[in-house]
Write a protein that holds these residues in place. Structure first.
Motif, PDB file in Angstrom:
ATOM      1  N   LYS A 191      -6.572  47.397   2.528  1.00  0.00           N
ATOM      2  CA  LYS A 191      -6.714  46.409   3.596  1.00  0.00           C
ATOM      3  C   LYS A 191      -7.942  46.715   4.445  1.00  0.00           C
ATOM      4  O   LYS A 191      -8.137  47.847   4.885  1.00  0.00           O
ATOM      5  CB  LYS A 191      -5.472  46.384   4.493  1.00  0.00           C
ATOM      6  N   GLU A 233      -8.060  38.899   6.166  1.00  0.00           N
ATOM      7  CA  GLU A 233      -9.283  39.610   5.810  1.00  0.00           C
ATOM      8  C   GLU A 233     -10.500  38.696   5.783  1.00  0.00           C
ATOM      9  O   GLU A 233     -11.614  39.168   5.578  1.00  0.00           O
ATOM     10  CB  GLU A 233      -9.107  40.313   4.475  1.00  0.00           C
ATOM     11  N   THR A 264     -11.707  50.316   5.629  1.00  0.00           N
ATOM     12  CA  THR A 264     -10.763  49.960   4.574  1.00  0.00           C
ATOM     13  C   THR A 264      -9.687  51.028   4.559  1.00  0.00           C
ATOM     14  O   THR A 264      -9.979  52.214   4.447  1.00  0.00           O
ATOM     15  CB  THR A 264     -11.462  49.894   3.196  1.00  0.00           C
ATOM     16  N   PHE A 317      -0.731  45.354   6.589  1.00  0.00           N
ATOM     17  CA  PHE A 317      -1.474  45.994   7.679  1.00  0.00           C
ATOM     18  C   PHE A 317      -0.492  46.802   8.516  1.00  0.00           C
ATOM     19  O   PHE A 317       0.699  46.500   8.558  1.00  0.00           O
ATOM     20  CB  PHE A 317      -2.143  44.939   8.572  1.00  0.00           C
ATOM     21  N   ARG A 357       3.329  47.253   7.849  1.00  0.00           N
ATOM     22  CA  ARG A 357       2.968  47.301   6.434  1.00  0.00           C
ATOM     23  C   ARG A 357       3.914  46.470   5.573  1.00  0.00           C
ATOM     24  O   ARG A 357       3.484  45.738   4.685  1.00  0.00           O
ATOM     25  CB  ARG A 357       2.946  48.756   5.950  1.00  0.00           C
ATOM     26  N   ASN A 414      -3.620  51.441   1.046  1.00  0.00           N
ATOM     27  CA  ASN A 414      -2.309  50.852   1.251  1.00  0.00           C
ATOM     28  C   ASN A 414      -1.409  51.292   0.109  1.00  0.00           C
ATOM     29  O   ASN A 414      -1.630  50.908  -1.040  1.00  0.00           O
ATOM     30  CB  ASN A 414      -2.433  49.327   1.312  1.00  0.00           C
TER      31      ASN A 414
END
Length: 129
Positions: free
Chosen positions: A100, A22, A91, A61, A56, A94
């Protein structure tokens, strides 16, 4: 994790060092320079994103960098710089973990890029928080 022909790789649970996906170019340079690598080395290694996808359960991600995840080519770079792609930072929620921040390609083909990827293409100043 690790190579089968490396005596210590199968016995370690250390994962990394990987750049914080990020963050941006400063993070890429920090991590790769700590391993004695140059920016050119980092760009070459990040090109491995032409294989596979984010998942994930591994990184938080989820999504592919390229359409054909099983082919070693330069599609990662072609997608990154293709002027027909309209990358937008979003964004994603999650489930049960931190949200994320990543880049989506205008919804046409479900491709994603991470900040550390996008930093290869354009100047970004992501917030670490």
């Amino acid at each position: 994790y690790g190579r089968d022909d490396c005596a210590t790789a199968p016995t370690t649970n250390v994962i990394g060092p990987f750049p914080n996906a990020e963050l941006g170019m400063t993070e890429v340079l920090r991590v790769f320079s700590e391993m004695g690598m140059s920016l050119q080395d980092a760009v070459a290694i990040l090109g491995a994103h032409t294989l596979g996808r984010t998942r994930r359960q591994n990184s938080g991600f989820n999504g592919p960098w390229v359409n054909n995840e099983d082919r070693l080519d330069n599609d990662f770079y072609e997608q990154l710089v293709n002027t027909n792609n309209e990358w937008t930072q979003v964004t994603r929620r999650n489930q049960g973990a931190d949200d994320k921040r990543l880049w989506e390609n205008d919804g046409r083909n479900n491709l994603i890029m991470l900040n550390t990827d996008m930093a290869l293409f354009k100047a970004i100043s992501p917030d670490a928080n």
